[in-house]
Enzyme design. Structure first.
Site, PDB file in Angstrom:
ATOM      1  N   ARG A   1       0.825  -1.200   0.000  1.00  0.00           N
ATOM      2  CA  ARG A   1       0.000   0.000   0.000  1.00  0.00           C
ATOM      3  C   ARG A   1       0.859   1.249   0.000  1.00  0.00           C
ATOM      4  O   ARG A   1       0.622   2.183  -0.735  1.00  0.00           O
ATOM      5  CB  ARG A   1      -0.897  -0.016   1.241  1.00  0.00           C
ATOM      6  CG  ARG A   1      -1.616   1.288   1.479  1.00  0.00           C
ATOM      7  CD  ARG A   1      -2.796   1.099   2.392  1.00  0.00           C
ATOM      8  NE  ARG A   1      -3.660   0.062   1.892  1.00  0.00           N
ATOM      9  CZ  ARG A   1      -4.353  -0.788   2.663  1.00  0.00           C
ATOM     10  NH1 ARG A   1      -4.268  -0.707   3.962  1.00  0.00           N
ATOM     11  NH2 ARG A   1      -5.117  -1.705   2.120  1.00  0.00           N
ATOM     12  N   TYR A   2       1.857   1.286   0.857  1.00  0.00           N
ATOM     13  CA  TYR A   2       2.729   2.454   0.958  1.00  0.00           C
ATOM     14  C   TYR A   2       3.951   2.205   0.089  1.00  0.00           C
ATOM     15  O   TYR A   2       4.311   1.062  -0.184  1.00  0.00           O
ATOM     16  CB  TYR A   2       3.162   2.644   2.412  1.00  0.00           C
ATOM     17  CG  TYR A   2       2.007   2.850   3.363  1.00  0.00           C
ATOM     18  CD1 TYR A   2       1.366   4.082   3.434  1.00  0.00           C
ATOM     19  CD2 TYR A   2       1.555   1.829   4.184  1.00  0.00           C
ATOM     20  CE1 TYR A   2       0.311   4.286   4.311  1.00  0.00           C
ATOM     21  CE2 TYR A   2       0.501   2.016   5.064  1.00  0.00           C
ATOM     22  CZ  TYR A   2      -0.120   3.251   5.128  1.00  0.00           C
ATOM     23  OH  TYR A   2      -1.150   3.447   5.983  1.00  0.00           O
TER      24      TYR A   2
ATOM     25  N   ARG B   1       7.063   0.137   2.143  1.00  0.00           N
ATOM     26  CA  ARG B   1       6.890  -0.963   3.093  1.00  0.00           C
ATOM     27  C   ARG B   1       5.716  -1.857   2.697  1.00  0.00           C
ATOM     28  O   ARG B   1       4.766  -1.390   2.074  1.00  0.00           O
ATOM     29  CB  ARG B   1       6.710  -0.428   4.517  1.00  0.00           C
ATOM     30  CG  ARG B   1       5.589   0.598   4.682  1.00  0.00           C
ATOM     31  CD  ARG B   1       5.953   1.528   5.854  1.00  0.00           C
ATOM     32  NE  ARG B   1       4.869   2.416   6.238  1.00  0.00           N
ATOM     33  CZ  ARG B   1       4.595   3.568   5.622  1.00  0.00           C
ATOM     34  NH1 ARG B   1       5.285   3.932   4.561  1.00  0.00           N
ATOM     35  NH2 ARG B   1       3.611   4.329   6.067  1.00  0.00           N
TER      36      ARG B   1
ATOM     37  N   CYS C   1      -4.075 -18.004  14.588  1.00  0.00           N
ATOM     38  CA  CYS C   1      -3.745 -17.290  15.818  1.00  0.00           C
ATOM     39  C   CYS C   1      -4.012 -18.235  16.983  1.00  0.00           C
ATOM     40  O   CYS C   1      -4.738 -19.209  16.822  1.00  0.00           O
ATOM     41  CB  CYS C   1      -4.621 -16.054  15.992  1.00  0.00           C
ATOM     42  SG  CYS C   1      -4.449 -14.897  14.629  1.00  0.00           S
TER      43      CYS C   1
ATOM     44  N   CYS D   1      -9.480 -13.114  18.217  1.00  0.00           N
ATOM     45  CA  CYS D   1     -10.069 -11.909  18.796  1.00  0.00           C
ATOM     46  C   CYS D   1     -11.398 -11.672  18.095  1.00  0.00           C
ATOM     47  O   CYS D   1     -11.462 -11.684  16.863  1.00  0.00           O
ATOM     48  CB  CYS D   1      -9.153 -10.717  18.567  1.00  0.00           C
ATOM     49  SG  CYS D   1      -7.455 -11.049  19.045  1.00  0.00           S
TER      50      CYS D   1
ATOM     51  N   CYS E   1     -11.394  -8.881  15.436  1.00  0.00           N
ATOM     52  CA  CYS E   1     -10.340  -8.921  14.413  1.00  0.00           C
ATOM     53  C   CYS E   1     -10.823  -8.330  13.091  1.00  0.00           C
ATOM     54  O   CYS E   1     -11.873  -8.696  12.582  1.00  0.00           O
ATOM     55  CB  CYS E   1      -9.881 -10.348  14.179  1.00  0.00           C
ATOM     56  SG  CYS E   1      -8.580 -10.461  12.933  1.00  0.00           S
TER      57      CYS E   1
ATOM     58  N   ARG F   1      -9.425  -8.884  10.312  1.00  0.00           N
ATOM     59  CA  ARG F   1      -9.245  -9.903   9.255  1.00  0.00           C
ATOM     60  C   ARG F   1     -10.053 -11.154   9.560  1.00  0.00           C
ATOM     61  O   ARG F   1      -9.710 -12.251   9.149  1.00  0.00           O
ATOM     62  CB  ARG F   1      -7.767 -10.274   9.121  1.00  0.00           C
ATOM     63  CG  ARG F   1      -6.919  -9.078   8.836  1.00  0.00           C
ATOM     64  CD  ARG F   1      -5.579  -9.411   8.197  1.00  0.00           C
ATOM     65  NE  ARG F   1      -4.837  -8.181   8.071  1.00  0.00           N
ATOM     66  CZ  ARG F   1      -3.788  -7.875   8.824  1.00  0.00           C
ATOM     67  NH1 ARG F   1      -3.331  -8.727   9.723  1.00  0.00           N
ATOM     68  NH2 ARG F   1      -3.191  -6.712   8.673  1.00  0.00           N
TER      69      ARG F   1
ATOM     70  N   ASP G   1     -12.338  -0.931  12.728  1.00  0.00           N
ATOM     71  CA  ASP G   1     -12.610  -0.936  11.283  1.00  0.00           C
ATOM     72  C   ASP G   1     -14.057  -1.270  10.956  1.00  0.00           C
ATOM     73  O   ASP G   1     -14.774  -1.840  11.767  1.00  0.00           O
ATOM     74  CB  ASP G   1     -11.716  -1.974  10.593  1.00  0.00           C
ATOM     75  CG  ASP G   1     -10.275  -1.509  10.512  1.00  0.00           C
ATOM     76  OD1 ASP G   1     -10.058  -0.283  10.393  1.00  0.00           O
ATOM     77  OD2 ASP G   1      -9.388  -2.366  10.581  1.00  0.00           O
TER      78      ASP G   1
ATOM     79  N   ASP H   1      -7.959   3.628   9.921  1.00  0.00           N
ATOM     80  CA  ASP H   1      -7.473   2.973   8.707  1.00  0.00           C
ATOM     81  C   ASP H   1      -8.566   3.176   7.673  1.00  0.00           C
ATOM     82  O   ASP H   1      -9.676   2.664   7.815  1.00  0.00           O
ATOM     83  CB  ASP H   1      -7.182   1.491   8.974  1.00  0.00           C
ATOM     84  CG  ASP H   1      -5.975   1.010   8.181  1.00  0.00           C
ATOM     85  OD1 ASP H   1      -5.698   1.606   7.116  1.00  0.00           O
ATOM     86  OD2 ASP H   1      -5.320   0.048   8.616  1.00  0.00           O
TER      87      ASP H   1
ATOM     88  N   LYS I   1      -3.551   4.417   6.952  1.00  0.00           N
ATOM     89  CA  LYS I   1      -3.840   4.963   8.270  1.00  0.00           C
ATOM     90  C   LYS I   1      -3.814   6.485   8.254  1.00  0.00           C
ATOM     91  O   LYS I   1      -2.887   7.085   7.706  1.00  0.00           O
ATOM     92  CB  LYS I   1      -2.814   4.445   9.266  1.00  0.00           C
ATOM     93  CG  LYS I   1      -2.874   2.932   9.397  1.00  0.00           C
ATOM     94  CD  LYS I   1      -1.726   2.412  10.224  1.00  0.00           C
ATOM     95  CE  LYS I   1      -1.726   0.920  10.272  1.00  0.00           C
ATOM     96  NZ  LYS I   1      -1.226   0.298   9.011  1.00  0.00           N
TER      97      LYS I   1
END
Ligand SMILES: *Cc1c(COP(=O)(O)O)cnc(C)c1O
Ligand code: SF4
Length: 432
Positions: free
Chosen positions: A121-122, A125, A134, A138, A141, A143, A302, A339, A346
């Site tokens: 995206r950037y 990075r 995981c 969570c 989450c 995702r 999100d 985000d 972000k």
């Protein structure tokens, strides 16, 4: 470490023979993940409302349930319905309600993906999702759509494709390993990925995002640390959301990583009913810095599917920032970010401190409400203006300097007077 009674009771129910003997073995914790509602009730001696159970079963079919016995032991059973640990770990029937504005992939991580598992995206990075699982899922989450799908974990061949992409893209200087949780991979795999990425000359730094210090602190073993230490500069970001998560075990895990020379950061998600209060966040950031962890981001929740019940107004985040900036150590204050839905990345949000301007003064206010002025310099020579070439001694290089975004409008080496967003590299990449 002193085990508390709750850990003792849970361990005895899981394995009456050994009780707490294996509690600190992370693989034992993973073998005994709480994956069913019945198991949850049995281990905590809680009876949930029968009326909810059918819906809850449906919820965990869609978004899997997994809680480490360790994290389970942090739940306050006397008032579990209002418990911040419970709310992060245990499904809510609200997860099945998809709101009008919610999206499957709100951050366009899949759209901005040049090769599987990488989001670019950037400019400098990338996010590399090297592991699909995981230790705890969570409930908040972002995702959710894909974590927990055990088939959604890349094999070595697929990871090699990602590494190839990084190799042939010299603009990438920072690689962020995420998931899922990269620390759920075997030590050998972690060692291999880190070595491969580190051997790419243009990669200057590697970051790992992991929630294991919060939900499975025993994962931070001496063996893992001896691997991580070989691959500096390596940064680790973790994900504490509530001060109660900073237990003795968590402190030990953080301490060991800090002693191994790893700079530690923390990303908190602002969650309704969990931590949406200035007092809670302040306590959290104080405990983090006490444990050598720098609060990095405070995320607005999100617009992912099924997270409606966790969302707060943006105003709550701004209020929290107002209560932190100036009121506590600067390095304990995270950046509050939204985000951007649709993949804009972000965006930092905070109260305004710059109140007004004239050609010779700016008017500012501080955290106490004091309104003050800063006198601009009477003489200011912008020596860098149009001198880029002279300074670098290399005209070609200087001419090639290309600012991006609003910085382009400010640049002295660029004639652009307005921006046409369709021309960003990001959008071109997602169109190929
Ligand atoms: C968050 C994120 C990064 C890293 O952003 P920083 O602001 O540098 O921490 C990189 N790529 C993607 C896709 C991200 O979501
Ligand atoms: S640890 Fe991270 S990736 Fe895994 S479920 Fe939690 S928020 Fe999602």
């Amino acid at each position: 470490m002193v085990y508390d009674e709750k850990q003792q009771a849970i361990a005895a129910k899981i394995d009456p023979e050994t009780v707490l003997k294996n509690w600190k073995d992370w693989k034992w914790q993973l073998r005994h993940l709480v994956r069913s509602i019945a198991m949850f009730e049995r281990l905590l001696e809680i009876r949930l409302d029968d009326a909810d159970k059918e819906k809850l079963e449906e919820t965990i079919q869609r978004f899997p349930l997994a809680i480490t016995p360790y994290y389970l032991s942090l739940i306050d059973t006397t008032d579990y319905k209002n418990d911040p640990i419970f709310k992060q770990a245990f499904p809510s029937v609200s997860e099945l309600l998809v709101g009008e504005f919610e999206m499957r992939d709100p951050l366009h991580e899949e759209k901005d993906s040049p090769v599987p598992w990488i989001t670019h995206r950037y400019p400098d990075r990338v996010l590399f999702q090297v592991c699909g699982i995981c230790s705890m899922y969570c409930r908040h989450c972002t995702r959710k759509r894909k974590v927990g799908d055990e088939a959604a974990t890349p094999g070595r061949d697929e990871i090699r494709l990602g590494i190839e992409y990084i190799k042939k893209t010299p603009s990438i200087r920072d690689v962020l390993l995420s998931g899922g949780d990269p620390f759920l991979m075997a030590d050998d795999d972690i060692d291999w990925i880190l070595a491969e990425i580190q051997s790419i000359p243009h990669v200057e730094v590697i970051r790992i995002g992991t929630r294991t210090p919060v939900v499975l602190p025993y994962r931070i073993t001496d063996g893992l640390l001896s691997i991580l230490k070989k691959h500096h500069p390596l940064w680790v970001n973790t994900h504490f959301n509530h001060p109660r998560e900073i237990t003795e075990s968590a402190r030990q895990a953080l301490g060991k990583m800090a002693d191994a020379g790893i700079p530690l950061g923390n990303q908190t998600v602002l969650l309704a009913g969990v931590n949406d209060s200035p007092a809670i966040i302040k306590k959290l950031v104080h405990k983090l810095v006490q444990n050598r962890v720098r609060p990095y981001y405070l995320y607005q929740c999100d617009l992912a599917e099924g997270l409606k019940h966790f969302r707060t107004p943006v105003g709550k985040g701004v209020e929290i920032m107002e209560n932190l900036i100036g009121h506590t150590s600067g390095f304990a204050v995270p950046n509050y970010v939204i985000d951007a839905p649709g993949g804009g990345g972000k965006i930092r949000v905070m109260p305004n401190y710059l109140l007004s301007w004239s050609t010779d003064k700016v008017v500012l206010r501080n955290y106490e409400g004091v309104i003050t002025t800063y006198q601009e310099p009477e003489i200011y020579e912008n020596i860098y203006k149009n001198k880029e070439a002279e300074i670098s001694g290399n005209l070609e290089e200087a001419m090639e300097y290309k600012a991006v975004g609003i910085a382009k409008l400010l640049s002295d080496l660029d004639d652009t007077i307005s921006l046409i967003p369709e021309n960003t590299e990001r959008i071109q990449r997602s169109n190929v």
